[in-house]
Design an enzyme around this catalytic site. Sequence first.
Site, PDB file in Angstrom:
ATOM      1  N   GLU A  58      -1.273  -3.523  -3.459  1.00 26.10           N
ATOM      2  CA  GLU A  58      -1.190  -3.800  -4.895  1.00 26.10           C
ATOM      3  C   GLU A  58      -1.405  -5.286  -5.172  1.00 26.10           C
ATOM      4  O   GLU A  58      -2.101  -5.670  -6.124  1.00 26.10           O
ATOM      5  CB  GLU A  58       0.177  -3.384  -5.452  1.00 26.10           C
ATOM      6  CG  GLU A  58       0.510  -1.910  -5.263  1.00 26.10           C
ATOM      7  CD  GLU A  58       1.293  -1.625  -3.992  1.00 26.10           C
ATOM      8  OE1 GLU A  58       0.942  -2.195  -2.931  1.00 26.10           O
ATOM      9  OE2 GLU A  58       2.234  -0.834  -4.048  1.00 26.10           O
ATOM     10  N   CYS A 101       5.811  -6.407  -5.161  1.00 24.34           N
ATOM     11  CA  CYS A 101       4.625  -6.000  -5.925  1.00 24.34           C
ATOM     12  C   CYS A 101       4.983  -5.679  -7.374  1.00 24.34           C
ATOM     13  O   CYS A 101       4.183  -5.932  -8.282  1.00 24.34           O
ATOM     14  CB  CYS A 101       3.948  -4.816  -5.261  1.00 24.34           C
ATOM     15  SG  CYS A 101       3.039  -5.278  -3.762  1.00 24.34           S
TER      16      CYS A 101
HETATM   17  N1  THU Z   1       2.723  -1.560   1.705  1.00 25.77           N
HETATM   18  C1  THU Z   1       1.866  -1.709   0.653  1.00 25.77           C
HETATM   19  O1  THU Z   1       0.702  -2.121   0.828  1.00 25.77           O
HETATM   20  N2  THU Z   1       2.314  -1.405  -0.595  1.00 25.77           N
HETATM   21  C2  THU Z   1       3.558  -0.913  -0.869  1.00 25.77           C
HETATM   22  O2  THU Z   1       3.890  -0.699  -2.026  1.00 25.77           O
HETATM   23  C3  THU Z   1       4.484  -0.624   0.214  1.00 25.77           C
HETATM   24  C4  THU Z   1       4.079  -1.102   1.574  1.00 25.77           C
HETATM   25  C5  THU Z   1       2.244  -1.884   3.056  1.00 25.77           C
HETATM   26  C6  THU Z   1       2.874  -3.084   3.697  1.00 25.77           C
HETATM   27  C7  THU Z   1       2.659  -2.790   5.166  1.00 25.77           C
HETATM   28  O3  THU Z   1       1.351  -3.223   5.529  1.00 25.77           O
HETATM   29  C8  THU Z   1       2.708  -1.280   5.247  1.00 25.77           C
HETATM   30  O4  THU Z   1       2.516  -0.799   3.923  1.00 25.77           O
HETATM   31  C9  THU Z   1       4.018  -0.732   5.783  1.00 25.77           C
HETATM   32  O5  THU Z   1       5.096  -1.265   5.106  1.00 25.77           O
END
Ligand code: THU
Length: 149
Positions: A58, A101
């Site tokens: 995000e 985020c």
């Molecule tokens: N992650 C995201 O990209 N967005 C979220 O809202 C939750 C978590 C990613 C961070 C990390 O690379 C992986 O998901 C596991 O936490």
Amino acid sequence: MSDVTPEALIDAARLAASHAHAPYSRFAVGAAVLLADGSVVTGTNFENASYGLSLCAETVALATANAQGRLRDVVAIGVVGGAITDAGLAGDAPVRPCGRCRQILNEAAQLGTGDLAIHCASGDGNTLETHRLSDLLPHAFGPADLGIG
Ligand code: THU
């Protein structure tokens, strides 16, 4: 306002997730930001060997929208994620934006359209739920508190 559906936004997010750099968590996330003119800007999670430096999908999508001068035009975001398998993304839980985020989404919301629709889908494709940012992050601190807007 655009006619891009939540499902179409999730499709764009899922395509983006296929480019995730997530060798450490093996959990791929894609995000698709919808702008007021109907255009879509995507992002993926972008992990780092120094784990704490990793960026969420995000945040990457919103930074890209900002780099195009479009931060104030954001109206919605679609998010999908799940464990990486040979068959695609696994998991029945919709991915909801993490706390950091949500705060970054709030920057776009307060400077722009006031509130955002947040469409959250599960990796297995069976669940899609919609929230308002103002419900996910009530009483948010934002630019208005600093007299910016
Ligand atoms: N992650 C995201 O990209 N967005 C979220 O809202 C939750 C978590 C990613 C961070 C990390 O690379 C992986 O998901 C596991 O936490």
